[in-house]
Structure formats: C-alpha cells, structure tokens
Design a protein around this motif. Sequence first.
Motif, PDB file in Angstrom:
ATOM      1  N   MET A   1       0.743  -1.351  -0.086  1.00  9.95           N
ATOM      2  CA  MET A   1       0.008   0.057   0.029  1.00  9.95           C
ATOM      3  C   MET A   1       0.886   1.255  -0.016  1.00  9.95           C
ATOM      4  O   MET A   1       0.504   2.053  -0.740  1.00  9.95           O
ATOM      5  CB  MET A   1      -0.826   0.000   1.194  1.00  9.95           C
ATOM      6  CG  MET A   1      -1.900   0.990   1.305  1.00  9.95           C
ATOM      7  SD  MET A   1      -3.240   0.824  -0.055  1.00  9.95           S
ATOM      8  CE  MET A   1      -4.487   1.726   0.589  1.00  9.95           C
ATOM      9  N   THR A   2       1.934   1.202   0.626  1.00 10.85           N
ATOM     10  CA  THR A   2       2.897   2.406   0.798  1.00 10.85           C
ATOM     11  C   THR A   2       3.575   2.500  -0.668  1.00 10.85           C
ATOM     12  O   THR A   2       3.555   4.043  -1.119  1.00 10.85           O
ATOM     13  CB  THR A   2       4.301   1.991   1.884  1.00 10.85           C
ATOM     14  OG1 THR A   2       3.525   1.663   3.114  1.00 10.85           O
ATOM     15  CG2 THR A   2       5.072   3.315   1.978  1.00 10.85           C
ATOM     16  N   ILE A   3       3.951   1.681  -1.453  1.00 10.13           N
ATOM     17  CA  ILE A   3       4.194   1.698  -2.680  1.00 10.13           C
ATOM     18  C   ILE A   3       3.290   2.556  -3.448  1.00 10.13           C
ATOM     19  O   ILE A   3       3.769   3.600  -4.471  1.00 10.13           O
ATOM     20  CB  ILE A   3       4.822   0.305  -3.229  1.00 10.13           C
ATOM     21  CG1 ILE A   3       5.765  -0.126  -2.506  1.00 10.13           C
ATOM     22  CG2 ILE A   3       5.014   0.775  -4.954  1.00 10.13           C
ATOM     23  CD1 ILE A   3       6.303  -1.415  -3.093  1.00 10.13           C
ATOM     24  N   GLY A   7       3.911   6.022  -5.251  1.00 16.55           N
ATOM     25  CA  GLY A   7       3.787   6.258  -6.609  1.00 16.55           C
ATOM     26  C   GLY A   7       2.926   7.210  -6.978  1.00 16.55           C
ATOM     27  O   GLY A   7       3.239   7.928  -7.947  1.00 16.55           O
ATOM     28  N   LEU A   8       1.632   7.229  -6.525  1.00 17.81           N
ATOM     29  CA  LEU A   8       0.510   8.201  -6.928  1.00 17.81           C
ATOM     30  C   LEU A   8       1.292   9.681  -6.489  1.00 17.81           C
ATOM     31  O   LEU A   8       1.030  10.579  -7.236  1.00 17.81           O
ATOM     32  CB  LEU A   8      -0.604   8.090  -6.315  1.00 17.81           C
ATOM     33  CG  LEU A   8      -1.387   6.750  -6.616  1.00 17.81           C
ATOM     34  CD1 LEU A   8      -2.729   6.533  -5.588  1.00 17.81           C
ATOM     35  CD2 LEU A   8      -1.933   7.015  -7.889  1.00 17.81           C
ATOM     36  N   GLY A   9       1.921   9.943  -5.331  1.00 15.92           N
ATOM     37  CA  GLY A   9       2.417  11.163  -5.045  1.00 15.92           C
ATOM     38  C   GLY A   9       3.468  11.677  -6.167  1.00 15.92           C
ATOM     39  O   GLY A   9       3.461  12.746  -6.292  1.00 15.92           O
ATOM     40  N   LEU A  10       4.413  10.604  -6.298  1.00 15.57           N
ATOM     41  CA  LEU A  10       5.310  11.016  -7.420  1.00 15.57           C
ATOM     42  C   LEU A  10       4.800  11.424  -8.673  1.00 15.57           C
ATOM     43  O   LEU A  10       5.266  12.283  -9.571  1.00 15.57           O
ATOM     44  CB  LEU A  10       6.317   9.863  -7.827  1.00 15.57           C
ATOM     45  CG  LEU A  10       7.168   9.612  -6.474  1.00 15.57           C
ATOM     46  CD1 LEU A  10       8.104   8.226  -6.471  1.00 15.57           C
ATOM     47  CD2 LEU A  10       8.241  10.721  -6.297  1.00 15.57           C
ATOM     48  N   ILE A  11       3.630  10.760  -9.201  1.00 14.22           N
ATOM     49  CA  ILE A  11       2.936  11.057 -10.498  1.00 14.22           C
ATOM     50  C   ILE A  11       2.408  12.506 -10.302  1.00 14.22           C
ATOM     51  O   ILE A  11       2.685  13.088 -11.184  1.00 14.22           O
ATOM     52  CB  ILE A  11       1.935   9.883 -10.767  1.00 14.22           C
ATOM     53  CG1 ILE A  11       2.518   8.639 -11.128  1.00 14.22           C
ATOM     54  CG2 ILE A  11       1.028  10.337 -11.978  1.00 14.22           C
ATOM     55  CD1 ILE A  11       1.683   7.473 -11.471  1.00 14.22           C
ATOM     56  N   VAL A  12       1.799  12.495  -9.292  1.00 17.45           N
ATOM     57  CA  VAL A  12       1.425  14.134  -9.150  1.00 17.45           C
ATOM     58  C   VAL A  12       2.523  15.186  -9.313  1.00 17.45           C
ATOM     59  O   VAL A  12       2.423  16.329 -10.096  1.00 17.45           O
ATOM     60  CB  VAL A  12       0.538  14.279  -7.851  1.00 17.45           C
ATOM     61  CG1 VAL A  12       0.209  15.728  -7.595  1.00 17.45           C
ATOM     62  CG2 VAL A  12      -0.836  13.370  -7.811  1.00 17.45           C
ATOM     63  N   THR A 101      -5.658  -7.899  -3.733  1.00 23.58           N
ATOM     64  CA  THR A 101      -5.704  -7.918  -4.946  1.00 23.58           C
ATOM     65  C   THR A 101      -5.681  -6.769  -5.801  1.00 23.58           C
ATOM     66  O   THR A 101      -4.848  -6.288  -6.849  1.00 23.58           O
ATOM     67  CB  THR A 101      -6.600  -8.754  -5.360  1.00 23.58           C
ATOM     68  OG1 THR A 101      -6.551 -10.118  -4.650  1.00 23.58           O
ATOM     69  CG2 THR A 101      -6.656  -9.217  -6.819  1.00 23.58           C
ATOM     70  N   MET A 102      -6.615  -5.954  -5.430  1.00 20.65           N
ATOM     71  CA  MET A 102      -6.706  -4.537  -6.029  1.00 20.65           C
ATOM     72  C   MET A 102      -5.909  -3.676  -5.926  1.00 20.65           C
ATOM     73  O   MET A 102      -5.252  -2.843  -6.787  1.00 20.65           O
ATOM     74  CB  MET A 102      -8.099  -3.828  -5.376  1.00 20.65           C
ATOM     75  CG  MET A 102      -9.170  -4.423  -5.750  1.00 20.65           C
ATOM     76  SD  MET A 102      -9.555  -4.320  -7.412  1.00 20.65           S
ATOM     77  CE  MET A 102      -9.940  -2.517  -7.810  1.00 20.65           C
ATOM     78  N   VAL A 103      -5.129  -3.498  -4.714  1.00 23.31           N
ATOM     79  CA  VAL A 103      -3.751  -2.848  -4.538  1.00 23.31           C
ATOM     80  C   VAL A 103      -2.601  -3.429  -5.384  1.00 23.31           C
ATOM     81  O   VAL A 103      -1.947  -2.492  -5.923  1.00 23.31           O
ATOM     82  CB  VAL A 103      -3.569  -2.942  -3.170  1.00 23.31           C
ATOM     83  CG1 VAL A 103      -2.010  -2.413  -2.835  1.00 23.31           C
ATOM     84  CG2 VAL A 103      -4.436  -2.112  -2.138  1.00 23.31           C
ATOM     85  N   GLY A 104      -2.642  -4.700  -5.494  1.00 22.27           N
ATOM     86  CA  GLY A 104      -1.597  -5.335  -6.591  1.00 22.27           C
ATOM     87  C   GLY A 104      -1.748  -4.834  -7.781  1.00 22.27           C
ATOM     88  O   GLY A 104      -0.821  -4.352  -8.588  1.00 22.27           O
ATOM     89  N   VAL A 105      -2.833  -4.621  -8.291  1.00 19.26           N
ATOM     90  CA  VAL A 105      -3.326  -4.143  -9.652  1.00 19.26           C
ATOM     91  C   VAL A 105      -2.708  -2.993  -9.837  1.00 19.26           C
ATOM     92  O   VAL A 105      -2.184  -2.370 -10.718  1.00 19.26           O
ATOM     93  CB  VAL A 105      -4.743  -4.684 -10.103  1.00 19.26           C
ATOM     94  CG1 VAL A 105      -4.872  -3.969 -11.376  1.00 19.26           C
ATOM     95  CG2 VAL A 105      -4.967  -6.165 -10.181  1.00 19.26           C
ATOM     96  N   ALA A 106      -3.216  -2.102  -8.790  1.00 21.19           N
ATOM     97  CA  ALA A 106      -3.005  -0.672  -8.913  1.00 21.19           C
ATOM     98  C   ALA A 106      -1.800  -0.240  -8.713  1.00 21.19           C
ATOM     99  O   ALA A 106      -1.075   0.499  -9.460  1.00 21.19           O
ATOM    100  CB  ALA A 106      -3.711   0.047  -7.773  1.00 21.19           C
ATOM    101  N   GLN A 107      -0.721  -1.054  -8.090  1.00 16.92           N
ATOM    102  CA  GLN A 107       0.667  -0.713  -7.760  1.00 16.92           C
ATOM    103  C   GLN A 107       1.384  -1.114  -9.325  1.00 16.92           C
ATOM    104  O   GLN A 107       2.389  -0.389  -9.580  1.00 16.92           O
ATOM    105  CB  GLN A 107       1.053  -1.784  -6.767  1.00 16.92           C
ATOM    106  CG  GLN A 107       1.114  -0.964  -5.394  1.00 16.92           C
ATOM    107  CD  GLN A 107       1.634  -2.097  -4.446  1.00 16.92           C
ATOM    108  OE1 GLN A 107       1.936  -3.306  -4.622  1.00 16.92           O
ATOM    109  NE2 GLN A 107       1.824  -1.679  -3.231  1.00 16.92           N
ATOM    110  N   ASN A 108       0.875  -2.138  -9.785  1.00 16.33           N
ATOM    111  CA  ASN A 108       1.426  -2.714 -11.335  1.00 16.33           C
ATOM    112  C   ASN A 108       1.083  -1.577 -12.235  1.00 16.33           C
ATOM    113  O   ASN A 108       2.132  -1.107 -13.184  1.00 16.33           O
ATOM    114  CB  ASN A 108       1.218  -3.857 -11.849  1.00 16.33           C
ATOM    115  CG  ASN A 108       1.703  -5.010 -10.986  1.00 16.33           C
ATOM    116  OD1 ASN A 108       3.019  -4.901 -10.611  1.00 16.33           O
ATOM    117  ND2 ASN A 108       0.951  -6.037 -10.667  1.00 16.33           N
TER     118      ASN A 108
END
Length: 182
Positions: A1-3, A7-12, A101-108
């Motif tokens: 979840m941290t990743i 990742g979302l913060g870095l994209i912003v 599972t959802m977090v894994g998909v979102a992380q990828n």
Amino acid sequence: MTILLVGLGLIVCMVFITRMLINSLTQERFQSVMRLLIPAYLLINLYLTILMREPAENSPVILVPLHAFFGMLGWDVREFSDFGRLLQGVWSEPVFFTPATMVGVAQNLVLFVPFGFLLCGASKQPHTLRILLMGLLLSLCVELCQMLFHLGWFEVDDILHNTLGTYLGICLYRWTARRTTT
C-alpha cells in the motif's frame, strides 16, 4: 500500500513539474531533462521490483491471463470446461477477491506510468507502439528476473498491467502537454 501511495504522489509531482518546465525551457532542453530522468526511474523500478525483495522458496508461475480479474469476479477458471482443460495445471488454486488483489493491480499500473510519461516527453515524435513495446519488454525483464531469482511471482497479469500503466503514462503526458501549452 505504501508503494501505491508513494507512486501516486510521485506521479502528481511529475505532472506539476512538467507543467512548470514545459513552458520555461526550450523543447530540446525539456527533452534532455526528461532523458536524464529515465535512468533515475529505471533505478527506482529496479529497487522496487527486484532489489528490495527477499528470495522465497515458493515462486509460482501464473500463466492465466486476467487471473486477478477472475478472482475479483469470483470465477474459477477450472469451471469453464474448455478453458480449464487448456490451462490445466497452471491454475494452482482459486483466487478470491481481496483488497490486496486490487492494491497489487493498482501498484503494477502506477509503477509503469512514469515510464510511459518520461519516454513520451523525451521523444521528439513519440510513437505509442514503440513506447508500449519498451514498457512490455521492461516488464517482461522484471518478471523474468523475479522468476529466475525467486523474488516474486511470474504473472502474465503483471506484464499486462505494467504495459497498461505505460499506456496511461503516455496518455497522461499528452494530456499534461496539451493543457500546458493551451
């Protein structure tokens, strides 16, 4: 979840910085900056996908496409007679819907957005298919390393999600560039 959150913060931040730089630098200088960021991204990707992981004895290979989505829908591929026979022995156990599972998909997805974004920004004339192919090849390399060194699961889904993340990065760059220059 941290990743995922990092990742979302870095994209912003990437979008915000790009919007500032695209108007203040010449196109050649801007592309040079984007090219300099690609090795930094690749090192971060290498760290998150390979170097920070511990070897495990059990590193399954899951060749069932859309495995995670079957699980989210509560489907067991073995119940579909023809499809189940085709993939016999590949589906080791049923997958159930979980937030992980959802977090894994979102992380990828999030992991490869910067790759598409940076490659699109670094190119004079970005070609979507070439960038997608590079994303696919990078993802395949990561998955093969994880399989060979027992650092994670080799999943066809991960390759699909990473390639989709590359495409989302291309779209995000084009949206950012269009909104900034108009």
